[in-house]
Motif scaffolding. Structure first.
Motif, mmCIF file in Angstrom:
data_model
loop_
_atom_site.group_PDB
_atom_site.id
_atom_site.type_symbol
_atom_site.label_atom_id
_atom_site.label_comp_id
_atom_site.label_asym_id
_atom_site.label_seq_id
_atom_site.Cartn_x
_atom_site.Cartn_y
_atom_site.Cartn_z
ATOM 1 N N ASN A 93 -48.572 56.007 11.750
ATOM 2 C CA ASN A 93 -47.715 56.933 11.069
ATOM 3 C C ASN A 93 -47.160 56.247 9.551
ATOM 4 O O ASN A 93 -46.996 56.891 8.632
ATOM 5 N N LYS A 94 -46.663 55.102 9.795
ATOM 6 C CA LYS A 94 -46.540 54.228 8.726
ATOM 7 C C LYS A 94 -47.412 54.020 7.638
ATOM 8 O O LYS A 94 -47.285 54.358 6.309
ATOM 9 N N GLN A 95 -48.792 54.009 8.110
ATOM 10 C CA GLN A 95 -50.007 53.537 7.511
ATOM 11 C C GLN A 95 -50.259 55.114 6.812
ATOM 12 O O GLN A 95 -50.744 54.981 5.537
ATOM 13 N N ALA A 96 -49.949 56.285 7.307
ATOM 14 C CA ALA A 96 -50.217 57.686 7.033
ATOM 15 C C ALA A 96 -49.478 58.013 5.756
ATOM 16 O O ALA A 96 -49.886 58.443 4.694
ATOM 17 N N VAL A 97 -48.156 57.493 5.832
ATOM 18 C CA VAL A 97 -47.241 57.640 4.825
ATOM 19 C C VAL A 97 -47.865 57.135 3.807
ATOM 20 O O VAL A 97 -47.451 57.500 2.449
ATOM 21 N N ASP A 98 -47.791 55.512 3.783
ATOM 22 C CA ASP A 98 -48.315 54.797 2.522
ATOM 23 C C ASP A 98 -49.242 55.279 1.848
ATOM 24 O O ASP A 98 -49.460 55.466 0.798
ATOM 25 N N GLN A 99 -50.529 55.515 2.640
ATOM 26 C CA GLN A 99 -51.684 56.006 2.088
ATOM 27 C C GLN A 99 -51.732 57.351 1.439
ATOM 28 O O GLN A 99 -52.395 57.530 0.268
ATOM 29 N N ALA A 100 -51.040 58.223 2.129
ATOM 30 C CA ALA A 100 -50.858 59.674 1.326
ATOM 31 C C ALA A 100 -49.994 59.481 0.071
ATOM 32 O O ALA A 100 -50.397 60.118 -0.932
ATOM 33 N N LEU A 101 -48.961 58.772 0.145
ATOM 34 C CA LEU A 101 -48.267 58.346 -1.216
ATOM 35 C C LEU A 101 -49.056 57.911 -2.236
ATOM 36 O O LEU A 101 -49.075 58.462 -3.369
ATOM 37 N N GLN A 102 -49.859 56.799 -1.752
ATOM 38 C CA GLN A 102 -50.845 56.123 -2.680
ATOM 39 C C GLN A 102 -51.919 57.298 -3.425
ATOM 40 O O GLN A 102 -52.011 57.100 -4.344
ATOM 41 N N ILE A 103 -52.294 58.122 -2.487
ATOM 42 C CA ILE A 103 -53.111 59.123 -2.895
ATOM 43 C C ILE A 103 -52.530 59.976 -4.072
ATOM 44 O O ILE A 103 -53.011 60.326 -4.888
ATOM 45 N N TYR A 104 -51.192 60.461 -3.695
ATOM 46 C CA TYR A 104 -50.543 61.270 -4.435
ATOM 47 C C TYR A 104 -50.370 60.773 -5.809
ATOM 48 O O TYR A 104 -50.671 61.341 -7.023
ATOM 49 N N ARG A 105 -49.975 59.324 -5.877
ATOM 50 C CA ARG A 105 -49.596 58.562 -7.224
ATOM 51 C C ARG A 105 -51.072 58.362 -7.808
ATOM 52 O O ARG A 105 -50.932 58.642 -9.298
ATOM 53 N N GLU A 106 -52.187 58.229 -7.019
ATOM 54 C CA GLU A 106 -53.306 58.339 -7.693
ATOM 55 C C GLU A 106 -53.675 59.340 -8.638
ATOM 56 O O GLU A 106 -54.339 59.478 -9.731
#
Length: 616
Positions: A316-329
């Motif tokens: 879940n920590k990884q999911a939040v971090d990766q999803a946020l990174q995708i949003y930013r990209e």
């Protein structure tokens, strides 16, 4: 993957570990995975079956000597041939029973890991299914000693129902089968052959109990059982070069049965799931393997409940971090300030949708939606920052336009050009003309009215000074002009307020859309998990009913009565789950609503009709 890689190996101390190469590959797979493992005694042709499933002649290493070729567990990930957006993960395990192994427990752990990680388990053997073949499958009888479903000591962890829910379907492939499939003169199917071999032997001696233990293990732990029998694939002298043989050189009946076997696996093997119907993606599978292997390395019994808890924190920590990174990209690729607010809103919507999809794919067991709410909060903060940057850019643009348009007026004011009889009318006309020009050049740009309001408010001191100094106007005209100025100021404030209200309404609209997007995805995922859990329970219930019927026919009344208790318990549990489903979903709606209201100002905590979610 063009070829298999080692998934689980042993280090210099003989301890199991998950290889970095395999973990990195799995981390990139956010699709659901269908995991097929093959186990069996060494030198029985397991690897060849896996290559057939991969649609390749070569891949997993085939041994041509008495030595075991495969060490540890090897992995091959390919696109699933029948299910869109799914990955087929093939696991070829080290051959069991190799006399050169020093650690007697090693084979047991390899077998347990294959059971824990797969959605379909293929057991490969040679010859026939007889007492010797069943004895070679003694690992089944050790499963309850080496795997736990529940963490709490004293819980009903040895319940066959619990194991059946999470264990894979079972396929027994019998190689070099030369007998006729007949019993009592009647033709039987391979499945009937297997089930006949699993019939319990009457009696209560220690010998009979040992014989029945494996049979009971297979019947109690694997709800779905299937059997395939294969004739010898080729002549004895050609067996050592199986990888080199063309299909024309292989036994036609062997090829026919291999095709039936592959089609069955492709069409019946389900995505890997664990407790509660939670389907695993590749990255979760990799983390799950690490959790299990770490438990084995530390001398503990792999426990599904503990694994779920550990995975929840990791994923879940990884999911939040990766999803946020995708949003930013996604945003960075599309945003070039200044932007029309509606265009920025659309960019935000598209980026957020991809981020939520990624989160749903990566997250795991987020039962209370804490991780998802954290993602919602983080994205909202990012969007508010984007909106602030956009406003600041428009502010600069509008100020530049204002400076360009009103420079001549400011110069006239500085020179005192309007301080003379009739100067006020000249000043007012120029101000109105330039205001009109400013609005034309800004063309309703964001912040244009707010910038104009600030400028006109600063001009008020000049308005009154010029008005009072104009001796051509009467006192009555000056009072009338003062009232007009007040009305104009009020109208301008209303224009600026309308502009702010439009921005606020857009933000609230975006927040409502964000809320519904997250809620829709959450409810859809829960619906899928509930349906999968229901399917698993129905599969277990059907298996229990068949087992009870078989035991009664075979005269094992006491065992049938035990099964009946489990059937009743499972039936009651399924009924309770079905009755509580609406309230469970409604609770999720309320939880998400309450949490979202803390940082989405447009969301009012309330219970929403589940049927209305997604409308509008």
């Amino acid at each position: 993957m063009r070829e298999p890689v080692c998934f689980i190996s042993t280090d210099a101390d003989g301890q199991l570990f998950v290889t970095k190469e395999a973990k990195d590959i799995l981390d990139e797979i956010t699709q659901p995975v269908v995991v097929v493992s093959v186990v069996g005694l060494y030198r029985t042709g397991k690897s060849y079956l896996m290559n057939r499933l991969a649609g390749q002649q070569t891949g997993f290493a085939l041994g041509s000597t008495i030595e075991s070729k495969t060490k540890g567990i090897w992995m091959w990930c390919i696109k699933h041939p029948c299910i869109d957006d799914h990955t087929l993960v093939l696991l070829d395990t080290e051959g069991l029973g190799d006399i050169e192994k020093d650690d007697e427990k090693h084979d047991t752990w390899i077998f347990c890991l294959a059971v824990l990680l797969s959605s379909t388990l293929v057991y490969n053997s040679l010859g026939v299914i007889d007492n010797t073949a069943l004895k070679n499958l003694h690992y089944v009888t050790e499963l309850t000693e080496n795997i736990r479903v529940k963490a709490q000591v004293g819980s009903d962890d040895d319940s066959s129902t619990e194991f059946m829910r999470v264990f894979p379907s079972f396929i027994w492939t019998v190689r070099d089968f030369t007998l006729e499939l007949k019993r009592d003169g009647q033709s039987i199917t391979a499945d009937e052959y297997l089930e006949g071999a699993l019939v319990l032997k009457p009696g209560c001696s220690s010998g009979i109990e040992r014989l029945n233990r494996t049979r009971l293990g297979l019947r109690n732990f694997f709800a779905t059982r299937k059997c395939f029998v294969f004739p010898r694939p080729t002549k004895d002298e050609d067996l050592m070069r199986m990888e080199e043989l063309t299909e024309a050189e292989l036994n036609a009946k062997f090829l026919e049965q291999a095709e039936v076997f592959c089609n069955y696996v492709f069409n019946s093997a389900k995505p890997k799931a664990i407790t509660g119907g939670q389907t695993l993606t590749g990255n979760v599978l990799g983390s799950l393997a690490e959790v299990y292997v770490e438990a084995i390395r530390s001398g503990k019994v792999p426990c599904l409940e503990n694994a779920v808890e550990a995975l929840t924190q990791i994923q879940n920590k990884q999911a939040v971090d990766q999803a946020l990174q995708i949003y930013r990209e996604q945003v960075s690729m599309s945003v070039c300030f200044p932007l029309d607010p509606l265009e920025l809103s659309d960019i935000h919507r598209q980026a957020e949708k991809k981020a939520i999809y990624a989160f749903i794919s990566i997250s795991f067991n987020d039962c209370e939606q804490k991780a998802q709410m954290e993602l919602m909060k983080q994205i909202q903060n990012e969007y508010e920052d984007l909106c602030a940057q956009n406003r600041n850019q428009f502010l600069l643009v509008c100020k530049e336009i204002l400076k360009h348009v009103f420079t001549s007026l400011d110069e006239d004011l500085h020179d005192g050009s309007f301080i003379h009889p009739g100067g006020y009318l000249k000043y007012r006309n120029k101000l109105q003309c330039l205001t009109k020009q400013y609005r034309a050049e800004t063309n309703n740009k964001l912040m244009s009215e707010e910038v104009l309001s600030e400028y006109l408010k600063e001009q008020e001191k000049f308005d009154m000074r010029i008005l009072l100094a104009d001796q051509r106007l009467s006192e009555a005209e000056k009072r009338e002009e003062e009232r007009r100025l007040q009305n104009e100021a009020l109208h301008q404030q209303q224009r600026a307020l309308k502009e702010k209200n439009q921005l606020q309404e857009q933000m609230l609209h975006d927040q409502e859309r964000t809320y519904k997007e997250h809620l829709n995805e959450t409810l859809q995922r829960m619906e899928r998990e509930m349906n999968r859990s229901k399917e698993d329970n129905e599969r277990v219930l059907e298996a229990k009913l068949k087992e009870q019927e078989a035991l009664l026919k075979q005269g094992f009344q006491e065992l049938a009565d035990q099964i009946n208790k489990k059937i009743k318990s499972l039936t009651d549990e399924m009924k309770k789950d079905e009755e509580s489903k609406p309230s469970t979903l409604q609770k999720v709606v309320a939880t998400v609503s309450m949490a979202a209201s803390q940082f989405l100002r447009g969301i009012i905590p309330k219970a929403i009709n589940i049927n209305s979610i997604g409308e509008g």
